[in-house]
Design a protein around this motif. Structure first.
Motif, short mmCIF file in Angstrom:
data_model
loop_
_atom_site.label_atom_id
_atom_site.label_comp_id
_atom_site.label_asym_id
_atom_site.label_seq_id
_atom_site.Cartn_x
_atom_site.Cartn_y
_atom_site.Cartn_z
N PHE A 43 0.84 -1.21 0.00
CA PHE A 43 0.00 0.00 0.00
C PHE A 43 0.87 1.25 0.00
CE2 PHE A 43 -2.62 -3.34 1.85
CZ PHE A 43 -3.74 -3.26 1.01
N PHE A 44 1.94 1.21 0.79
CA PHE A 44 2.89 2.32 0.81
C PHE A 44 3.46 2.56 -0.58
CE2 PHE A 44 7.53 3.16 1.02
CZ PHE A 44 7.46 4.51 1.33
N VAL A 45 3.91 1.51 -1.23
CA VAL A 45 4.51 1.63 -2.57
C VAL A 45 3.47 2.12 -3.57
CG1 VAL A 45 5.59 0.35 -4.48
CG2 VAL A 45 6.33 -0.05 -2.11
N LEU A 46 2.26 1.61 -3.49
CA LEU A 46 1.18 2.04 -4.39
C LEU A 46 0.98 3.55 -4.29
CD1 LEU A 46 -1.34 1.27 -6.23
CD2 LEU A 46 -2.63 1.33 -4.08
N PHE A 47 0.81 4.05 -3.08
CA PHE A 47 0.59 5.50 -2.92
C PHE A 47 1.82 6.31 -3.31
CE2 PHE A 47 -2.89 4.04 -0.12
CZ PHE A 47 -3.93 4.76 -0.70
N LEU A 48 2.98 5.79 -3.04
CA LEU A 48 4.21 6.51 -3.36
C LEU A 48 4.40 6.65 -4.87
CD1 LEU A 48 6.79 7.84 -2.32
CD2 LEU A 48 7.84 5.57 -2.25
N LEU A 49 4.07 5.62 -5.62
CA LEU A 49 4.39 5.61 -7.05
C LEU A 49 3.25 6.00 -7.98
CD1 LEU A 49 6.65 2.42 -7.28
CD2 LEU A 49 7.34 4.83 -7.10
N VAL A 50 2.02 6.02 -7.49
CA VAL A 50 0.89 6.34 -8.37
C VAL A 50 0.48 7.79 -8.16
CG1 VAL A 50 -1.47 5.72 -9.05
CG2 VAL A 50 0.15 3.92 -8.38
N ASP A 51 0.95 8.65 -9.06
CA ASP A 51 0.68 10.08 -8.97
C ASP A 51 -0.79 10.44 -9.17
OD1 ASP A 51 3.24 10.93 -8.40
OD2 ASP A 51 3.80 11.20 -10.50
N SER A 52 -1.54 9.57 -9.83
CA SER A 52 -2.94 9.90 -10.10
C SER A 52 -3.83 9.77 -8.86
CB SER A 52 -3.49 9.00 -11.23
OG SER A 52 -3.41 7.64 -10.86
N ILE A 53 -3.31 9.21 -7.80
CA ILE A 53 -4.06 9.14 -6.53
C ILE A 53 -3.93 10.49 -5.84
CG2 ILE A 53 -4.23 8.05 -4.27
CD1 ILE A 53 -2.98 5.52 -5.53
N PRO A 54 -5.06 11.13 -5.54
CA PRO A 54 -4.98 12.43 -4.87
C PRO A 54 -4.20 12.34 -3.55
CG PRO A 54 -7.23 11.99 -5.59
CD PRO A 54 -6.44 10.72 -5.80
N MET A 55 -3.32 13.31 -3.36
CA MET A 55 -2.49 13.40 -2.15
C MET A 55 -1.68 12.13 -1.90
SD MET A 55 -5.09 15.47 0.41
CE MET A 55 -6.20 14.10 0.59
N ASN A 56 -1.19 11.53 -2.97
CA ASN A 56 -0.50 10.24 -2.86
C ASN A 56 0.69 10.28 -1.91
OD1 ASN A 56 0.86 11.77 -4.98
ND2 ASN A 56 2.00 9.89 -5.42
N TYR A 57 1.45 11.38 -1.90
CA TYR A 57 2.62 11.42 -1.02
C TYR A 57 2.21 11.53 0.44
CZ TYR A 57 5.40 11.95 -5.22
OH TYR A 57 5.98 11.74 -6.44
N LEU A 58 1.11 12.24 0.71
CA LEU A 58 0.62 12.31 2.08
C LEU A 58 0.21 10.93 2.57
CD1 LEU A 58 -0.27 13.84 4.61
CD2 LEU A 58 -2.47 14.27 3.48
N TRP A 59 -0.51 10.18 1.73
CA TRP A 59 -0.92 8.83 2.11
C TRP A 59 0.30 7.92 2.30
CZ3 TRP A 59 -5.33 8.54 4.19
CH2 TRP A 59 -6.40 9.32 3.74
N ALA A 60 1.27 8.05 1.41
CA ALA A 60 2.49 7.24 1.54
C ALA A 60 3.21 7.58 2.85
CB ALA A 60 3.41 7.48 0.35
N LEU A 61 3.29 8.87 3.17
CA LEU A 61 3.93 9.31 4.41
C LEU A 61 3.20 8.74 5.63
CD1 LEU A 61 5.87 11.06 6.10
CD2 LEU A 61 4.31 12.98 5.72
N LEU A 62 1.88 8.82 5.63
CA LEU A 62 1.11 8.30 6.75
C LEU A 62 1.29 6.79 6.91
CD1 LEU A 62 -2.18 10.38 6.38
CD2 LEU A 62 -0.40 10.62 8.14
N ILE A 63 1.26 6.07 5.81
CA ILE A 63 1.43 4.61 5.88
C ILE A 63 2.83 4.26 6.37
CG2 ILE A 63 1.57 2.49 4.50
CD1 ILE A 63 -0.74 3.70 2.79
N PHE A 64 3.85 4.97 5.86
CA PHE A 64 5.21 4.72 6.31
C PHE A 64 5.34 5.01 7.81
CE2 PHE A 64 9.68 5.45 7.08
CZ PHE A 64 10.27 4.40 6.38
#
Length: 186
Positions: free
Chosen positions: A17-38
């Motif tokens: 899930f972390f990798v998905l949010f980190l690498l998929v730019d089309s997901i709104p606020m993807n870096y925020l979600w990646a940061l929260l999951i990490f």
């Protein structure tokens, strides 16, 4: 299965899930979600060890899986950073090589009944890796909301190279302190 082991497994489950949010730019606020999951995954690392020690729930399964889960999480972030231009592949290869080296050294020592505990340099390496990843994710998150005049790729690569240097120091420290494990003949 006890709670610390469940938290360790949760950390591994969070990685895709972390990798998905980190690498998929089309997901709104993807870096925020990646940061929260990490961040959640990193907190489970602190919690599982604390709970296991406090309530005497240390198991062989946990001793094996906990460091593996840490490596999977950190290396997933670093490998993803290569794709995003935030880390050099050389840095990630250095980190992977050190992890293989220290893990192999621990396995050889374990075969002789010796346990190689984490050194201060190993702990500093882990803290620096986690800090660097969080800092990079935080910068990327801020940039998504407020484009700042900061060269994130440069800062990220700088943090990753600093991490690589500490990683090498940690690996050399393990080798020097445990060279007797390597020099034995049977």
């Amino acid at each position: 299965m006890n709670l610390p082991n469940k938290l360790t497994i949760l950390r591994i489950v969070l990685v895709p899930f972390f990798v998905l949010f980190l690498l998929v730019d089309s997901i709104p606020m993807n870096y925020l979600w990646a940061l929260l999951i990490f961040a959640i995954a990193s907190i489970t690392d602190c919690l599982d060890g604390y709970i296991a020690r406090k309530y005497h729930l240390i198991t062989n399964f946990g001793k094996f899986l906990d460091p593996l889960a840490d490596k999977v999480l950190v290396l997933a972030a670093m490998i993803s950073f290569i794709e995003l231009g935030l880390a050099s592949s050389v840095v990630v290869i250095i980190v992977i090589a050190r992890e293989f080296l220290v893990t192999s050294l621990r396995l050889v020592a374990a075969s002789d009944g010796t346990v190689i505990a984490a050194s201060i340099y190993g702990k500093i390496k882990t803290i620096l890796q986690m800090f660097s990843i969080v800092a990079i994710l935080l910068l990327k998150t801020i940039y998504q909301f407020v484009p700042i005049a900061v060269d994130i790729a440069f800062l990220s690569n700088l943090l990753m190279w600093i991490t690589a240097v500490v990683t090498v120091i940690s690996g050399v420290d393990y080798l020097l302190k445990n060279k007797a494990c390597i020099n034995t003949t049977k």
